[in-house]
Design an enzyme around this catalytic site. Structure first.
Site, mmCIF file in Angstrom:
data_model
loop_
_atom_site.group_PDB
_atom_site.id
_atom_site.type_symbol
_atom_site.label_atom_id
_atom_site.label_comp_id
_atom_site.label_asym_id
_atom_site.label_seq_id
_atom_site.Cartn_x
_atom_site.Cartn_y
_atom_site.Cartn_z
ATOM 1 N N SER A 269 40.289 -18.091 -31.141
ATOM 2 C CA SER A 269 40.476 -17.241 -32.312
ATOM 3 C C SER A 269 41.680 -17.680 -33.129
ATOM 4 O O SER A 269 41.820 -17.281 -34.275
ATOM 5 C CB SER A 269 40.726 -15.798 -31.871
ATOM 6 O OG SER A 269 39.695 -15.354 -31.045
ATOM 7 N N HIS B 283 34.042 -21.060 -34.013
ATOM 8 C CA HIS B 283 34.542 -19.703 -33.810
ATOM 9 C C HIS B 283 33.454 -18.679 -34.132
ATOM 10 O O HIS B 283 33.175 -18.402 -35.298
ATOM 11 C CB HIS B 283 35.782 -19.485 -34.690
ATOM 12 C CG HIS B 283 36.444 -18.169 -34.490
ATOM 13 N ND1 HIS B 283 37.155 -17.515 -35.458
ATOM 14 C CD2 HIS B 283 36.497 -17.352 -33.391
ATOM 15 C CE1 HIS B 283 37.608 -16.373 -34.988
ATOM 16 N NE2 HIS B 283 37.218 -16.254 -33.734
ATOM 17 N N GLU C 57 33.039 -19.696 -37.950
ATOM 18 C CA GLU C 57 34.048 -20.511 -38.633
ATOM 19 C C GLU C 57 34.036 -21.878 -37.941
ATOM 20 O O GLU C 57 34.254 -21.958 -36.727
ATOM 21 C CB GLU C 57 35.443 -19.894 -38.495
ATOM 22 C CG GLU C 57 35.711 -18.706 -39.408
ATOM 23 C CD GLU C 57 37.164 -18.210 -39.312
ATOM 24 O OE1 GLU C 57 37.761 -17.929 -40.347
ATOM 25 O OE2 GLU C 57 37.692 -18.097 -38.190
ATOM 26 N N ASN D 62 40.965 -14.188 -38.496
ATOM 27 C CA ASN D 62 42.000 -13.446 -37.761
ATOM 28 C C ASN D 62 43.341 -13.412 -38.474
ATOM 29 O O ASN D 62 44.150 -12.523 -38.221
ATOM 30 C CB ASN D 62 42.128 -13.997 -36.344
ATOM 31 C CG ASN D 62 40.974 -13.506 -35.503
ATOM 32 O OD1 ASN D 62 40.690 -12.308 -35.480
ATOM 33 N ND2 ASN D 62 40.264 -14.414 -34.858
HETATM 34 N N1 LIG Z 1 36.561 -10.894 -27.942
HETATM 35 C C1 LIG Z 1 36.352 -11.223 -29.199
HETATM 36 O O1 LIG Z 1 36.029 -10.367 -30.055
HETATM 37 C C2 LIG Z 1 36.483 -12.654 -29.635
HETATM 38 C C3 LIG Z 1 35.948 -13.036 -30.875
HETATM 39 C C4 LIG Z 1 36.006 -14.392 -31.255
HETATM 40 C C5 LIG Z 1 36.626 -15.311 -30.422
HETATM 41 N N2 LIG Z 1 37.163 -14.893 -29.234
HETATM 42 C C6 LIG Z 1 37.791 -15.924 -28.385
HETATM 43 O O2 LIG Z 1 36.876 -16.250 -27.361
HETATM 44 C C7 LIG Z 1 37.603 -16.620 -26.170
HETATM 45 C C8 LIG Z 1 37.137 -15.759 -25.019
HETATM 46 O O3 LIG Z 1 37.374 -14.408 -25.330
HETATM 47 P P1 LIG Z 1 36.569 -13.239 -24.584
HETATM 48 O O4 LIG Z 1 36.794 -12.007 -25.380
HETATM 49 O O5 LIG Z 1 35.168 -13.677 -24.265
HETATM 50 O O6 LIG Z 1 37.411 -13.149 -23.217
HETATM 51 P P2 LIG Z 1 36.959 -12.484 -21.824
HETATM 52 O O7 LIG Z 1 38.205 -12.075 -21.154
HETATM 53 O O8 LIG Z 1 35.884 -11.477 -22.021
HETATM 54 O O9 LIG Z 1 36.282 -13.724 -21.037
HETATM 55 C C9 LIG Z 1 36.992 -14.879 -20.680
HETATM 56 C C10 LIG Z 1 36.276 -15.519 -19.493
HETATM 57 O O10 LIG Z 1 36.834 -16.814 -19.259
HETATM 58 C C11 LIG Z 1 36.862 -17.002 -17.856
HETATM 59 N N3 LIG Z 1 37.803 -18.069 -17.535
HETATM 60 C C12 LIG Z 1 39.163 -18.041 -17.572
HETATM 61 N N4 LIG Z 1 39.672 -19.247 -17.198
HETATM 62 C C13 LIG Z 1 38.613 -20.031 -16.897
HETATM 63 C C14 LIG Z 1 38.468 -21.369 -16.446
HETATM 64 N N5 LIG Z 1 39.539 -22.132 -16.219
HETATM 65 N N6 LIG Z 1 37.229 -21.866 -16.250
HETATM 66 C C15 LIG Z 1 36.135 -21.109 -16.469
HETATM 67 N N7 LIG Z 1 36.198 -19.825 -16.888
HETATM 68 C C16 LIG Z 1 37.423 -19.303 -17.112
HETATM 69 C C17 LIG Z 1 37.267 -15.631 -17.311
HETATM 70 O O11 LIG Z 1 36.952 -15.513 -15.936
HETATM 71 C C18 LIG Z 1 36.433 -14.705 -18.201
HETATM 72 O O12 LIG Z 1 35.152 -14.440 -17.647
HETATM 73 C C19 LIG Z 1 39.080 -16.477 -26.514
HETATM 74 O O13 LIG Z 1 39.564 -17.730 -26.944
HETATM 75 C C20 LIG Z 1 39.059 -15.490 -27.669
HETATM 76 O O14 LIG Z 1 40.179 -15.611 -28.501
HETATM 77 C C21 LIG Z 1 37.102 -13.606 -28.821
#
Ligand SMILES: NC(=O)c1ccc[n+]([C@@H]2O[C@H](COP(=O)([O-])OP(=O)(O)OC[C@H]3O[C@@H](n4cnc5c(N)ncnc54)[C@H](O)[C@@H]3O)[C@@H](O)[C@H]2O)c1
Length: 287
Positions: free
Chosen positions: A122, A143, A155, A193
């Protein structure tokens, strides 16, 4: 690369975003490899995908056989080796540069030289992530937005090293997944963001200063600005830990105090109240 490009897509992280990305890619007919750190996490992601698809079956926008075929296209695992045959890998692990750095280095060791490596980050610099791997020209930002099966925007972020070929492939993949790619440069928070998170953060300051209740703040933005959700409900949907990580990146990388995370946001995250995914954030979520 032809219009009928059917890449095998690796997805790392089966959380909120990774599960959504895997679901949409498989729904578009692509083979997907979904990995996470432990089997429990992968299973949780697959349960989310199954529940989403079941709802579509109930609404008759998908048949039971189509649901089963989508689930079969998603192979699962807990090791990077599973990604070896992937043409594109999208990482969606936690928004920490150390975590993503480890993932990027590990992915580069197992995928072929011509595989594209994308980050769903993000706010973290694509240029900095690309610099961690050999052939940094094959790295770009992809993104997606939450919920991935619903929101059309991707994005597409061009790092300093990203080649035209890589950029084109990520755009093509986004379109292949039914999304609308929008080109943005590599800057903290990109566009979405950089604009959205300070608004959410300001709403949290309003709440903690007693300007209005959570519900009143959300009502103001829904009824007055025609936002589909209020900023605090949206923060709960995104995940308060994710919001905090993004604000910290904006604050550090843009160097201005207007991006200082609200102390209430820090407190809620410290208490484990992460929003919908933990059952409580600004609001409580039962079941
Ligand atoms: N939540 C949102 O609304 C949103 C929107 C756009 C982008 N993002 C981005 O997406 C990414 C993930 O966010 P999320 O909300 O899905 O997080 P989340 O916490 O729901 O999920 C993250 C997952 O990654 C796994 N993980 C961590 N380290 C790992 C590794 N080394 N190998 C494999 N798996 C691993 C965790 O176990 C978890 O299941 C972040 O970079 C976030 O900024 C989030």
């Amino acid at each position: 690369m032809s219009e009928t490009w059917n890449p095998t897509v690796g997805v790392i992280g089966a959380g909120t975003m990774g599960a959504g990305i895997a679901q949409v890619a498989a729904h578009a007919g692509l083979d997907v490899v979904l990995i996470d750190q432990a089997e429990d996490f992968v299973a949780r992601g697959v349960r989310t995908i199954t529940a989403n698809l079941d709802r579509q079956v109930t609404k008759q926008s998908l048949t039971g056989a189509e649901r089963d075929a989508i689930l079969e296209r998603i192979s699962r695992g807990t090791t990077y080796e599973r990604l070896a045959g992937c043409d594109v890998v999208v990482e969606a692990v936690n928004e920490r540069i150390e975590t993503k750095a480890g993932v990027f280095r590990a992915v580069a060791e197992v995928v072929g030289d011509d595989a594209v490596i994308a980050s769903n980050t993000s706010s973290i610099s694509i240029t900095a992530l690309a610099a961690l791997v050999p052939q940094p020209e094959r790295v770009a930002g992809m993104h997606f937005f939450n919920p991935v099966p619903v929101l059309k925007l991707v994005e597409v972020v061009r790092g300093l090293q990203t080649s035209d070929d890589t950029f084109g492939r990520i755009r093509t993949l986004a379109e292949r997944m039914g999304k609308t790619p929008v080109d943005v440069a590599d800057a903290p928070g990109f566009v979405a963001n950089r604009v959205l998170m300070p608004m959410i953060n300001e709403a949290i300051f309003c709440a903690s200063e007693g300007v209005a209740t959570y519900d009143a703040i959300d009502q103001v933005m829904k009824l007055g600005m025609a936002h589909p959700m209020g900023p605090l409900a949206l923060a709960d949907l995104i995940g308060l830990d994710v919001c905090l990580d993004i604000m910290q990146t904006l604050h550090r990388d843009l160097g201005e105090d207007k991006y200082r995370p609200a102390p209430l946001l820090r407190r809620l995250v410290a208490a484990g109240r992460l929003g919908r995914k933990s059952g409580e954030g600004f609001y409580r979520y039962d079941g």
